[in-house]
Design a protein around this motif. Structure first.
Motif, PDB file in Angstrom:
ATOM      1  N   ASN A  84       9.644  10.019   4.148  1.00  0.00           N
ATOM      2  CA  ASN A  84       8.911   9.215   5.094  1.00  0.00           C
ATOM      3  C   ASN A  84       8.364   8.052   4.641  1.00  0.00           C
ATOM      4  O   ASN A  84       8.610   6.994   5.355  1.00  0.00           O
ATOM      5  N   LEU A  85       7.630   8.031   3.387  1.00  0.00           N
ATOM      6  CA  LEU A  85       7.151   6.675   2.815  1.00  0.00           C
ATOM      7  C   LEU A  85       8.310   5.624   2.494  1.00  0.00           C
ATOM      8  O   LEU A  85       8.327   4.526   2.972  1.00  0.00           O
ATOM      9  N   GLU A 109       0.966  -1.123   0.043  1.00  0.00           N
ATOM     10  CA  GLU A 109       0.062  -0.028  -0.064  1.00  0.00           C
ATOM     11  C   GLU A 109       0.773   1.389  -0.016  1.00  0.00           C
ATOM     12  O   GLU A 109       0.679   2.222  -0.824  1.00  0.00           O
ATOM     13  N   LEU A 110       1.904   1.183   0.717  1.00  0.00           N
ATOM     14  CA  LEU A 110       2.976   2.220   0.752  1.00  0.00           C
ATOM     15  C   LEU A 110       3.697   2.499  -0.597  1.00  0.00           C
ATOM     16  O   LEU A 110       3.586   3.726  -1.045  1.00  0.00           O
ATOM     17  N   LYS A 111       3.873   1.565  -0.959  1.00  0.00           N
ATOM     18  CA  LYS A 111       4.571   1.697  -2.535  1.00  0.00           C
ATOM     19  C   LYS A 111       3.524   2.194  -3.560  1.00  0.00           C
ATOM     20  O   LYS A 111       4.050   2.968  -4.408  1.00  0.00           O
ATOM     21  N   THR A 112       2.356   1.824  -3.229  1.00  0.00           N
ATOM     22  CA  THR A 112       1.437   2.336  -4.542  1.00  0.00           C
ATOM     23  C   THR A 112       1.097   3.761  -4.039  1.00  0.00           C
ATOM     24  O   THR A 112       1.181   4.477  -5.039  1.00  0.00           O
ATOM     25  N   THR A 113       1.055   4.277  -3.006  1.00  0.00           N
ATOM     26  CA  THR A 113       0.933   5.669  -2.644  1.00  0.00           C
ATOM     27  C   THR A 113       2.144   6.436  -3.054  1.00  0.00           C
ATOM     28  O   THR A 113       2.173   7.351  -3.627  1.00  0.00           O
ATOM     29  N   LEU A 114       3.419   5.799  -2.828  1.00  0.00           N
ATOM     30  CA  LEU A 114       4.777   6.262  -3.460  1.00  0.00           C
ATOM     31  C   LEU A 114       4.725   6.485  -4.722  1.00  0.00           C
ATOM     32  O   LEU A 114       5.107   7.483  -5.529  1.00  0.00           O
ATOM     33  N   ALA A 140       7.473  16.957  -5.783  1.00  0.00           N
ATOM     34  CA  ALA A 140       6.637  17.311  -4.771  1.00  0.00           C
ATOM     35  C   ALA A 140       6.529  16.561  -3.477  1.00  0.00           C
ATOM     36  O   ALA A 140       7.019  15.488  -3.541  1.00  0.00           O
ATOM     37  N   ASN A 141       6.304  17.240  -2.392  1.00  0.00           N
ATOM     38  CA  ASN A 141       6.409  16.688  -1.217  1.00  0.00           C
ATOM     39  C   ASN A 141       7.452  15.659  -0.634  1.00  0.00           C
ATOM     40  O   ASN A 141       7.585  14.631  -0.497  1.00  0.00           O
ATOM     41  N   PRO A 142       8.614  16.110  -0.770  1.00  0.00           N
ATOM     42  CA  PRO A 142       9.986  15.390  -0.676  1.00  0.00           C
ATOM     43  C   PRO A 142       9.906  14.753   0.797  1.00  0.00           C
ATOM     44  O   PRO A 142      10.539  13.676   0.887  1.00  0.00           O
ATOM     45  N   ASP A 143       9.545  15.466   1.748  1.00  0.00           N
ATOM     46  CA  ASP A 143       9.391  14.831   3.097  1.00  0.00           C
ATOM     47  C   ASP A 143       8.727  13.838   3.160  1.00  0.00           C
ATOM     48  O   ASP A 143       9.010  12.906   3.933  1.00  0.00           O
ATOM     49  N   ARG A 144       7.220  13.993   2.557  1.00  0.00           N
ATOM     50  CA  ARG A 144       6.486  13.024   2.578  1.00  0.00           C
ATOM     51  C   ARG A 144       7.237  11.457   1.825  1.00  0.00           C
ATOM     52  O   ARG A 144       6.801  10.426   2.340  1.00  0.00           O
ATOM     53  N   ARG A 145       7.880  11.809   0.658  1.00  0.00           N
ATOM     54  CA  ARG A 145       8.231  10.790  -0.089  1.00  0.00           C
ATOM     55  C   ARG A 145       9.341  10.083   0.799  1.00  0.00           C
ATOM     56  O   ARG A 145       9.475   8.782   0.779  1.00  0.00           O
TER      57      ARG A 145
END
Length: 882
Positions: free
Chosen positions: A684-685, A665-670, A677-682
């Motif tokens: 963290n994922l 699921e995390l890989k799909t979101t990534l 965009a959203n480097p911090d979010r990337r």
């Protein structure tokens, strides 16, 4: 966030129910509000109404409940719930017509002289009312009004009296026909389908095989099977109640004294007792007996019960001594006798009516039907005119039935909302993660149902809780329980919760009608021993599954539509049965040895080969059955060490699958995040994914290093058992089929000899016959020849000659006809010589029919069906195959 809205759903529902809001509206209301709030919060905070749902969106889940209800209950095959209004009508009619009151008074007079007899009579009548009404509140109130004053007046202990009445009133939960059993059966049928899919997925994950053998599949249930399964546990519970009261009365006679009937026990007394007891008992016998024997479905039995209750009300509602009191019911009985006579002695098929006898039978059936209808209409008119009983009963039936179906709709919507927020997955993960396996899960579920029984009616529990937990329990291959056993255990549990202080519904019903002298504490004190008895009954039934499973299995195997001996689910028990028969006697072995000594030289080469091959297959089957025994022993011995390792590895693999799903699921979101965009979010994922991968690897390292070797070694043992069973089945079938076919040929010798004249007489047709008449004559002879066993070659030659004649090739036709005569004469010769083999083959077949030849039969014998019913009633652990 999903968990937050799941909690909100539960809190809204609990708050609504706690405030006294109607259940029928609290369930769907909680679902609609929680789904609406989740959609609104998702749109405000995440920009999407679907954000806070486990899967799908609010539109899907709002319509899911209605769609599921329509898909389940509007199907033609799913007509189980039709029985609900019929049984409700029957119960309310018997109550309003005061038949229940008559039962209590009469039984008290009969059992009064026995120590504790008044209490025993209350239990007995409670069981009868349970088998006729199935409505807990009505039964408790009726017995509380009638029997409680009598018990107190005769110096019965107040706790004993109140406990007996409350406990007996709840018997309607488990003694069939019961509304709760009908609803549970309907819910468990759907749960079994889900459990079957779950078990197939588990088998695929464990073995890598695409299909799972049907032997390991989950079986569903029906209302009829639930009634059959609950019958013996219900009797056990009644027996425990009566035994307790009797022992209590013997130990403390002053608290349960004998009560002697003050009136004269004369002929009038016994006539009144019979008129009071026989009709309800007969109605119970007809309703339950028709279901237990397979004569009627649950719906048909419900219609019988409703009609019977109306007839009984027709003579009970008028004042005693009225003229023509019993005329309507007597007219109905005469009609039933006429219908039974017509069915027994005439073919009752209107479309096939052709003879005078057929017309007489149909006429009798019409007369009997008209008399029965007249009696029902007459009784209905009486019930309508006297105290407006019929209208009141129908109104109450409509209200109760509507309540049931509205709750079903609301529960369907609540279940959809529960799944929308991942509640089903959460429950599954919680239960499967518990140590101790199935029995821990089962105890937790039963405890939850027990506690919910304090606050919710059985309908809400059956339609809300059961669909969530039942698939999980049914899918477990270790326990491998049946749906009917689970349903009966839940029914017994719900009955216990109805009695448990301080919230038991039966206690409230009794408190409402008990006199002021009876304190609530005394009611609570009185039910405690009966709660203990119900727990004992739960333990007895839980430890002895055949008490539930045997009757449904017996009825199924003995019915006209029972499964054939080749049914895959019967094979293990069938082979156990054959093994017992082989161990009891050497008859089969001796018969095989004697058969191999037969002189088969008089038979044609192909039949000789088939017959000798069959006798060799019999020897092979005996050897393979011995191999099965050895293979099973080897598997059981190895399973002692293999089973703990299997459980450990499967738990690790299950945890790995959960982590893998999270990582995916995390890989799909990534992957859906574009650009920079959203480097911090990337980051963290990516960190979370790396942590999950590391945890997965750590878990894999916990799998024992020798697991593959251990698993392969055990798989080889189970494969050897499967191969031995497969080889045995093939050899056993072959050992019986060929001898049976040869015997059928030889036994047809007389009929075969009778063909000689017609075959010779038809020569003139081949020589001079012309046109359609000649062809029709030959075809008629072909059909006659084909009716005799073993005449395929003769008929084939005759058919070829007839086709030549039809094409105008008379010479070829005569030549083919000559071949048919030659084949006939040759076969006539060896048939006569081989007739001496008949006794030997018959002895062989008689000896092997119930063992090696059992699978070739069209259906099981009574002895075989009873043995298999007993064997299949046990829960067989199949977890080693997963």
């Amino acid at each position: 966030m999903e968990l937050l809205f799941l909690l909100l759903l539960v809190l809204i529902m609990a708050g609504a129910l706690g405030s006294g809001y109607p259940v029928a509206f609290a369930l769907p209301g909680a679902a609609i509000i929680s789904i609406g709030l989740a959609a609104g919060a998702g749109w405000i905070f995440a920009g999407s109404t679907d954000a806070y749902f486990h899967t799908g969106g609010p539109q899907q889940w709002l319509s899911a409940g209605v769609t599921n209800l329509r898909g389940i209950y509007w199907e033609v095959e799913r007509d189980t719930l039709i029985a609900i209004p019929l049984f409700i009508f029957m119960g309310i009619m018997l109550q309003r017509s005061k038949i229940a009151e008559d039962l209590l008074v009469t039984m008290a007079r009969l059992f009064g002289p026995v120590p504790g007899g008044l209490g025993i009579s209350v239990v007995f009548v409670g069981a009868l009312l349970a088998a006729t009404t199935g409505i807990v509140g009505a039964t408790v109130v009726a017995m509380g009004l009638i029997s409680l004053p009598a018990m107190l007046r005769n110096n019965y202990s107040t706790p004993l009296a109140t406990g007996t009445i409350a406990a007996s009133g709840t018997l309607g939960q488990i003694i069939p026909p019961s509304i709760v059993l009908i609803i549970l059966a309907d819910q468990l049928a759907s749960a079994a389908d889900q459990a079957s899919s779950m078990r197939k997925a588990l088998h695929k994950e464990a073995t890598g095989e695409l299909s799972m053998p049907s032997t390991f599949d989950v079986s569903g249930t029906s209302a009829g099977e639930m009634f059959l399964g609950a019958f013996i546990p219900g009797l056990v519970l009644v027996g425990l109640y009566m035994l307790y009261i009797l022992v209590f009365a013997i130990l403390r006679p002053k608290s349960a004294p004998a009560v002697r009937y003050e009136g004269a026990i004369n002929l009038r007394f016994w006539v009144d007792a019979l008129l009071t007891l026989v009709p309800p008992l007969a109605l119970i016998f007809v309703v339950l007996g028709s279901i237990l024997t397979g004569i009627a479905t649950v719906n048909q039995a419900g219609a019988i019960g409703a009609a019977g209750a109306l007839l009984m009300a027709g003579y009970r509602l008028p004042e005693k001594g009225s003229r023509r009191l019993f005329v309507p019911v007597l007219v109905g009985l005469v009609g039933l006798v006429i219908i039974g006579f017509a069915l027994a002695y005439y073919p009752m098929n209107v479309k096939a009516m052709s003879t005078a006898s057929d017309r007489i039978g149909i006429a009798l059936g019409v007369v009997g039907t008209l008399l029965l209808l007249a009696s029902l209409i007459w009784s209905g008119v009486r019930a309508m005119r006297l105290q407006n009983t019929l209208q009141q009963v129908m109104l109450e039936t409509a209200k109760t039935t509507s309540l049931v179906f509205i709750i079903l709709l609301g529960a369907a919507m609540l279940t959809a909302a529960f799944r929308a927020f991942g509640g089903e997955d959460l429950v599954r993960e919680f239960l499967t993660g518990l140590p101790g396996g199935f029995w821990t899960q089962f105890l937790i579920v039963m405890l939850v149902i027990f506690l919910l029984g304090f606050f919710l009616d059985f309908i809400e529990i059956a339609v809300v809780v059961v669909p969530i937990v039942a698939p999980i329990l049914l899918a477990d291959p270790g326990a491998n329980i049946t749906a009917v056993w689970l349903g009966v255990m839940i029914g017994l549990n719900l009955q216990t919760s109805f009695l448990t202080p301080p919230f038991g519904f039966a206690l409230f019903y009794l408190r409402g009608v008990a006199p002021a002298v009876v304190r609530t504490v005394q009611i609570y004190k009185g039910v405690i021993p009966f709660i203990a008895l119900q727990i004992v009954a739960l333990i007895i039934v839980g430890a002895n599954p055949p008490m539930v499973n045997y009757l449904p299995n017996r009825t199924s195997l003995l019915s006209e539509t029972g499964p054939p001996p080749r049914n895959p689910k019967l094979q293990l028990c069938l082979e156990d049965y054959v093994g017992q028969k082989l161990a009891e006697s050497s008859r089969v072995q001796d018969a095989v040895s004697a058969a191999k000594m037969l002189d088969l030289s008089t038979l044609p080469r192909d039949l000789e080969r088939d017959l000798s091959g069959a006798f060799e297959s019999a020897e092979e089957a005996l050897a393979e059955h011995a191999r099965i025994t050895d293979a099973v022993a080897a598997v059981e011995e190895a399973a002692v060490d293999y089973r703990p390792k299997l459980h450990v590895v499967r738990k690790i693999e299950r945890d790995i699958r959960k982590l893998r799903e999270e990582a995916d699921e995390l890989k799909t979101t990534l992957s859906r995040m574009r650009g920079e965009a959203n480097p911090d979010r990337r980051a963290n994922l990516e960190a979370d994914i790396a942590a999950l991968e590391a945890e997965i690897e750590a878990m894999r390292s916990r799998i024992p290093s020798d697991w593959t070797e251990v698993h392969d070694a055990f798989a080889a043992l189970t494969k050897a058992e499967d191969l031995a069973r497969l080889s045995y089945r093939r050899a056993a079938d072959s050992s019986f089929q060929a001898p049976a076919e040869v015997l059928a040929v030889l036994k047809a010798n007389e009929a075969y000899a009778a063909l000689e004249g017609p075959l010779n007489d038809i020569r003139s047709v081949f020589e001079t016959g012309e046109g359609e008449e000649a062809i029709t004559t030959i075809e008629a002879l072909e059909d006659r020849v084909g009716e005799v066993e073993g005449t395929r070659d003769v008929r084939s030659a005759l058919s070829g000659a007839r086709r030549d004649l039809d094409r105008g090739q008379r010479e070829d036709a005569l030549e083919g006809y000559g071949e048919a005569l030659e084949e006939y004469q040759a076969q006539l010769q060896w048939r006569g010589d081989a007739a001496a083999l008949i006794p030997g083959i018959e002895a062989y077949l008689d000896a092997t029919r119930g063992t090696l030849g059992i699978r070739v039969q069209e259906r099981l014998t009574r002895e075989q069906a009873l043995a298999l019913a007993s064997c299949t009633s046990e829960h067989r652990d199949v977890s080693l195959n997963f």
